[in-house]
Design a protein around this motif. Structure first.
Motif, mmCIF file in Angstrom:
data_model
loop_
_atom_site.group_PDB
_atom_site.id
_atom_site.type_symbol
_atom_site.label_atom_id
_atom_site.label_comp_id
_atom_site.label_asym_id
_atom_site.label_seq_id
_atom_site.Cartn_x
_atom_site.Cartn_y
_atom_site.Cartn_z
ATOM 1 N N GLN A 1 0.751 -0.901 -0.292
ATOM 2 C CA GLN A 1 -0.300 0.180 -0.376
ATOM 3 C C GLN A 1 0.873 0.775 -0.433
ATOM 4 O O GLN A 1 0.602 2.643 -0.257
ATOM 5 N N ASP A 2 1.866 1.738 0.212
ATOM 6 C CA ASP A 2 2.488 2.258 1.013
ATOM 7 C C ASP A 2 3.502 2.619 -0.855
ATOM 8 O O ASP A 2 3.454 3.739 -1.340
ATOM 9 N N PHE A 3 4.313 1.484 -1.775
ATOM 10 C CA PHE A 3 4.602 1.735 -2.435
ATOM 11 C C PHE A 3 2.813 1.701 -3.241
ATOM 12 O O PHE A 3 3.204 3.009 -4.733
ATOM 13 N N GLU B 1 0.264 3.822 -2.609
ATOM 14 C CA GLU B 1 0.536 5.641 -2.546
ATOM 15 C C GLU B 1 1.388 6.289 -2.739
ATOM 16 O O GLU B 1 1.934 7.044 -3.343
ATOM 17 N N SER B 2 3.050 6.061 -2.319
ATOM 18 C CA SER B 2 4.020 6.680 -4.051
ATOM 19 C C SER B 2 3.830 6.722 -4.594
ATOM 20 O O SER B 2 4.442 8.264 -5.090
ATOM 21 N N GLN B 3 3.291 5.763 -6.092
ATOM 22 C CA GLN B 3 2.771 5.765 -6.877
ATOM 23 C C GLN B 3 1.699 6.813 -7.566
ATOM 24 O O GLN B 3 1.351 6.794 -8.394
ATOM 25 N N LYS B 4 0.852 6.874 -6.190
ATOM 26 C CA LYS B 4 -0.177 7.495 -6.514
ATOM 27 C C LYS B 4 -0.928 6.440 -7.169
ATOM 28 O O LYS B 4 -1.691 6.945 -8.629
ATOM 29 N N ILE B 5 -0.786 5.599 -7.344
ATOM 30 C CA ILE B 5 -2.051 4.346 -7.882
ATOM 31 C C ILE B 5 -2.834 4.152 -7.328
ATOM 32 O O ILE B 5 -3.175 3.353 -6.375
ATOM 33 N N LEU B 6 -3.805 4.899 -7.278
ATOM 34 C CA LEU B 6 -5.146 5.243 -5.863
ATOM 35 C C LEU B 6 -6.045 5.312 -7.427
ATOM 36 O O LEU B 6 -6.107 5.997 -8.021
ATOM 37 N N PRO B 7 -7.535 4.833 -6.668
ATOM 38 C CA PRO B 7 -8.882 4.968 -7.378
ATOM 39 C C PRO B 7 -9.082 6.404 -6.744
ATOM 40 O O PRO B 7 -8.630 6.699 -5.713
ATOM 41 N N ALA B 8 -10.621 6.842 -7.586
ATOM 42 C CA ALA B 8 -10.783 8.087 -6.816
ATOM 43 C C ALA B 8 -11.952 7.678 -5.669
ATOM 44 O O ALA B 8 -11.566 8.899 -4.591
ATOM 45 N N ASN B 9 -12.352 7.002 -5.172
ATOM 46 C CA ASN B 9 -13.266 6.622 -4.192
ATOM 47 C C ASN B 9 -12.543 4.802 -4.060
ATOM 48 O O ASN B 9 -12.031 4.142 -4.688
ATOM 49 N N PRO B 10 -12.046 4.762 -2.935
ATOM 50 C CA PRO B 10 -12.112 3.807 -1.831
ATOM 51 C C PRO B 10 -12.075 2.253 -1.832
ATOM 52 O O PRO B 10 -12.326 1.022 -1.817
ATOM 53 N N ARG B 11 -13.508 2.735 -2.464
ATOM 54 C CA ARG B 11 -15.164 1.817 -3.042
ATOM 55 C C ARG B 11 -15.198 1.082 -4.532
ATOM 56 O O ARG B 11 -15.256 0.161 -4.608
ATOM 57 N N LEU B 12 -14.311 1.698 -4.751
ATOM 58 C CA LEU B 12 -13.724 1.052 -6.578
ATOM 59 C C LEU B 12 -12.205 0.211 -6.927
ATOM 60 O O LEU B 12 -12.381 0.415 -7.661
ATOM 61 N N PRO C 1 20.699 1.534 -1.668
ATOM 62 C CA PRO C 1 20.954 2.747 -2.039
ATOM 63 C C PRO C 1 20.351 4.117 -1.942
ATOM 64 O O PRO C 1 20.557 5.192 -2.029
ATOM 65 N N VAL C 2 18.897 4.219 -1.465
ATOM 66 C CA VAL C 2 19.082 5.029 -0.892
ATOM 67 C C VAL C 2 18.872 5.744 0.614
ATOM 68 O O VAL C 2 19.147 4.868 1.437
ATOM 69 N N GLN C 3 18.993 7.409 0.430
ATOM 70 C CA GLN C 3 19.612 7.673 1.889
ATOM 71 C C GLN C 3 18.542 7.016 2.904
ATOM 72 O O GLN C 3 18.783 7.031 3.934
ATOM 73 N N ASP C 4 17.313 7.552 2.923
ATOM 74 C CA ASP C 4 16.613 6.957 3.742
ATOM 75 C C ASP C 4 16.054 5.522 3.786
ATOM 76 O O ASP C 4 14.726 5.479 3.449
ATOM 77 N N MET C 5 16.698 5.358 4.164
ATOM 78 C CA MET C 5 16.449 3.545 4.833
ATOM 79 C C MET C 5 14.756 3.500 5.264
ATOM 80 O O MET C 5 14.506 2.032 4.292
ATOM 81 N N LYS C 6 14.808 3.495 6.419
ATOM 82 C CA LYS C 6 13.359 3.048 7.275
ATOM 83 C C LYS C 6 13.140 3.223 6.054
ATOM 84 O O LYS C 6 11.982 2.546 6.407
ATOM 85 N N ASN C 7 11.816 4.353 5.397
ATOM 86 C CA ASN C 7 10.775 5.424 4.624
ATOM 87 C C ASN C 7 11.196 3.659 3.381
ATOM 88 O O ASN C 7 10.208 4.843 2.928
ATOM 89 N N ASP C 8 12.141 3.230 2.905
ATOM 90 C CA ASP C 8 12.672 2.374 1.625
ATOM 91 C C ASP C 8 11.735 1.751 1.666
ATOM 92 O O ASP C 8 12.297 0.254 2.174
ATOM 93 N N PRO C 9 10.295 1.456 0.845
ATOM 94 C CA PRO C 9 9.296 0.342 0.729
ATOM 95 C C PRO C 9 9.933 -0.942 0.572
ATOM 96 O O PRO C 9 9.965 -1.713 0.307
ATOM 97 N N VAL C 10 11.582 -0.767 -0.715
ATOM 98 C CA VAL C 10 11.942 -2.267 -1.032
ATOM 99 C C VAL C 10 12.626 -2.771 -0.195
ATOM 100 O O VAL C 10 12.305 -3.819 -0.823
ATOM 101 N N VAL C 11 13.062 -2.419 1.347
ATOM 102 C CA VAL C 11 14.057 -2.950 1.822
ATOM 103 C C VAL C 11 12.727 -4.118 2.125
ATOM 104 O O VAL C 11 12.924 -5.198 3.064
ATOM 105 N N THR C 12 11.589 -3.690 3.004
ATOM 106 C CA THR C 12 10.540 -3.613 3.377
ATOM 107 C C THR C 12 10.302 -5.029 2.991
ATOM 108 O O THR C 12 9.864 -6.553 3.354
ATOM 109 N N GLY C 13 9.850 -5.067 1.957
ATOM 110 C CA GLY C 13 9.986 -5.897 0.385
ATOM 111 C C GLY C 13 11.093 -7.401 0.474
ATOM 112 O O GLY C 13 10.026 -8.619 0.583
#
Length: 577
Positions: A77-79, A81-92, A488-500
């Motif tokens: 979900q964080d990914f 949201e970061s890529q703005k791949i979101l529906p206009a309405n959550p129900r959709l 390679p990302v400076q802010d490792m804590k917020n890098d979703p790839v690391v968690t993945g």
């Protein structure tokens, strides 16, 4: 939600029993197919989201198999949201992500086919089939694409004649008004024949003939919704058009919910309006579709031997499991922990004055002592000469005194005391070539994980996280093998790839593998010949046995003298901390 919107299950079952045959129609959603192995709409949404995440990072989908994991869901979900791949309405979400993954309607149809083909009807479908063939209910609406309803009917009465209507069976839509047969109406299509309704645009409208027939049925029958989320705009719009009219749903509009389920605002508003014109409308709390269908069948139908035999599994699932728990005074055990049988009880102490934490890191001798600030005092562990040198570099001229930590209630569960033990452990392990991460995690820079799914620029290493905890008056060291990832990302804590990467590798490791890793880590971190180690600062003495989470080890009770085996169930009774 208002309590008066709920219908008592016993009251509803009695009402269903005494009403004439044909009083109710059913409306089935994807939740009714779960027991047959078909994923719900919500589960499909997470599959679509996973596909988008994995395709973006060019990793295999099976590397992220556990979609029930809250960590995996958050990472995906964080990914999005970061890529703005979101529906206009959550129900959709369903239609939005389905179309995003499969823009072609043909591809969407083939995808659905892989999910629903060869599925086997559950006992709920068979009970519904019995209600159908005995004319207790002669009309079933569904948004499902599968053929479980039809199969359930044929299983209880092979060759039974009924009409199946879907949007693209044009020749049969006209038969709805004329046919005397019972009817199964597939509002979104049949995966075997139709172009299926899945996308936002496709779900906006309902075939006009089907909509007209839906209203006609609503004018003479009650309607029971089961396993339906209510996210289809076309269905809800149709209901909202007629729900305020007293002429519709004379036996009530009944919407089934699971114990842990909450309706969305639109459905709650719909049922509030329905209740205002008919006291028999409202929400009905059920365990699942199978149980509800069996209860309804039991009220109205002749005994079916095959159904009765299968129903025993429903009864067994609901039986209370009684287990004798260990007594409170029995010593608990934890599988991946060692007991620290001896630990420091004293420390050197001086008044800290204006010292700050940042000041404590300046002396060159800082790696020879363990230090901590707590309530105006500086506490030290280490050799007396090293502690004196450390204080001199801090320009503290006081003479340190030895203080009994436990007598002064500074030991045991205090975060101050455990923090000093963590720091002592880290000094010891870093001296062996390991590197520290987080508060109490270490990894081996020489043990890189070889995994082709790791994106370029990232490195993964075998690691272990440690946790100290007190229980039953004893101090234990918990060890949990994990993965450390350099990003390679400076802010490792917020890098979703690391968690993945971490979740993907760990999700493929089961008890036997974890047990093997625990053995390796203990042999590397602590001396093999002596269950103790010295930091020249303090000594920790560990218990001889190390419990592993491989289930086969549980058959050997020499380590678990306080565990008991049940005679019948052959399960362990363990006192949990």
């Amino acid at each position: 939600m208002e309590k008066n919107l709920y219908i008592n299950l016993g009251t509803f079952l009695n009402r269903f029993e005494v009403r004439p045959n044909g009083s109710y129609s059913f409306f089935l959603g994807s939740g009714t197919s779960v027991q047959s192995g078909i994923p719900t709409g919500a589960q499909l949404v997470w599959d679509f989201k996973r596909r988008l995440y994995c395709d973006h990072h060019r990793i295999a989908h099976e590397k992220l198999r556990d979609l029930q994991s809250s960590e995996n869901q958050k990472m995906i979900q964080d990914f999005l949201e970061s890529q703005k791949i979101l529906p206009a309405n959550p129900r959709l979400e369903y239609s939005f992500y389905f179309e995003r993954c499969f823009p072609s309607s043909d591809d969407r149809k083939y995808y659905i086919q892989t999910k629903v083909s060869n599925s086997i009807p559950s006992i709920g479908h068979k009970c519904l089939g019995r209600l159908f063939v005995e004319n207790v209910s002669d009309c079933i609406f569904t948004t499902n694409f599968d053929e479980l309803i039809e199969s359930g009917i044929q299983l209880v009465k092979p060759g039974h004649s009924f009409l199946v209507v879907s949007p693209e069976k044009h020749e049969r839509i006209g038969e709805l008004e004329r046919a005397s047969f019972s009817k199964v109406i597939k509002l979104h299509g049949d995966y075997r024949y139709d172009s299926l309704k899945n996308t936002t645009e496709e779900l906006k409208s309902l075939d006009s003939n089907l909509a007209a027939f839906f209203k006609k049925i609503g004018a003479s029958k009650g309607l029971i919704f089961v396993g339906y989320s209510g996210n289809d705009d076309s269905i809800l719009t149709l209901l909202e058009e007629i729900v305020d009219n007293k002429e519709y749903f004379p036996h009530g509009l009944v919407w089934c919910l699971r114990q842990d389920q909450k309706p969305n605002e639109r459905i709650e508003s719909l049922l509030t309006r329905a209740r205002a014109v008919n006291e028999h409308s409202g929400f009905l709390i059920i365990d699942n579709f199978d149980e509800l269908a069996y209860l309804l069948y039991s009220k109205k139908c002749k005994r079916d031997e095959a159904i009765e035999k299968e129903s025993k599994t429903l009864v067994n699932k609901k039986q209370v499991f009684n287990m004798d728990f260990a007594l409170a005074n029995q010593q608990p055990f934890i599988l991946n922990a060692v007991e620290i049988s001896k630990f420091p009880s004293t420390a050197y102490s001086v008044t800290s004055g204006d010292l700050r934490w940042a000041d404590l890191k300046n002396p060159n001798s800082r790696d020879k002592v363990v230090y901590s600030l707590f309530k105006g005092k500086l506490y030290l562990w280490g050799k007396k000469d090293d502690c004196a040198q450390y204080l001199a570099e801090l320009k503290i001229n006081q003479t340190s005194t030895s203080i009994d930590l436990f007598k002064n209630k500074l030991g045991e569960e205090s975060s101050f005391y455990q923090g000093m033990i963590y720091d002592a452990l880290m000094i010891h392990f870093q001296g062996k070539g390991f590197q520290r991460f987080k508060r109490a995690g270490i990894f081996d820079p020489k043990s890189a994980v070889n995994d082709r799914s790791i994106p370029r620029g990232y490195q993964a290493f075998e690691a272990v996280e440690l946790q100290l905890f007190w229980g039953d008056g004893k101090l234990r060291l918990l060890m949990a093998p994990t993965i450390y990832v350099k990003s390679p990302v400076q802010d490792m804590k917020n890098d979703p790839v690391v968690t993945g990467i971490v979740n993907r590798i760990k999700s493929n490791r089961y008890n036997q593998k974890v047990g093997e890793l625990l053995k390796v880590w203990r042999s590397r971190l602590f001396q093999k010949t002596n269950d103790s180690f010295s930091l020249e600062i303090l000594a920790l003495y560990l218990t001889r046995h190390f419990h592993l989470p491989d289930i086969r080890r549980l058959r050997r009770l020499n380590f678990y003298k306080d565990a008991s085996i049940m005679k019948n169930q052959k399960l362990f009774s363990i006192q949990m901390i």
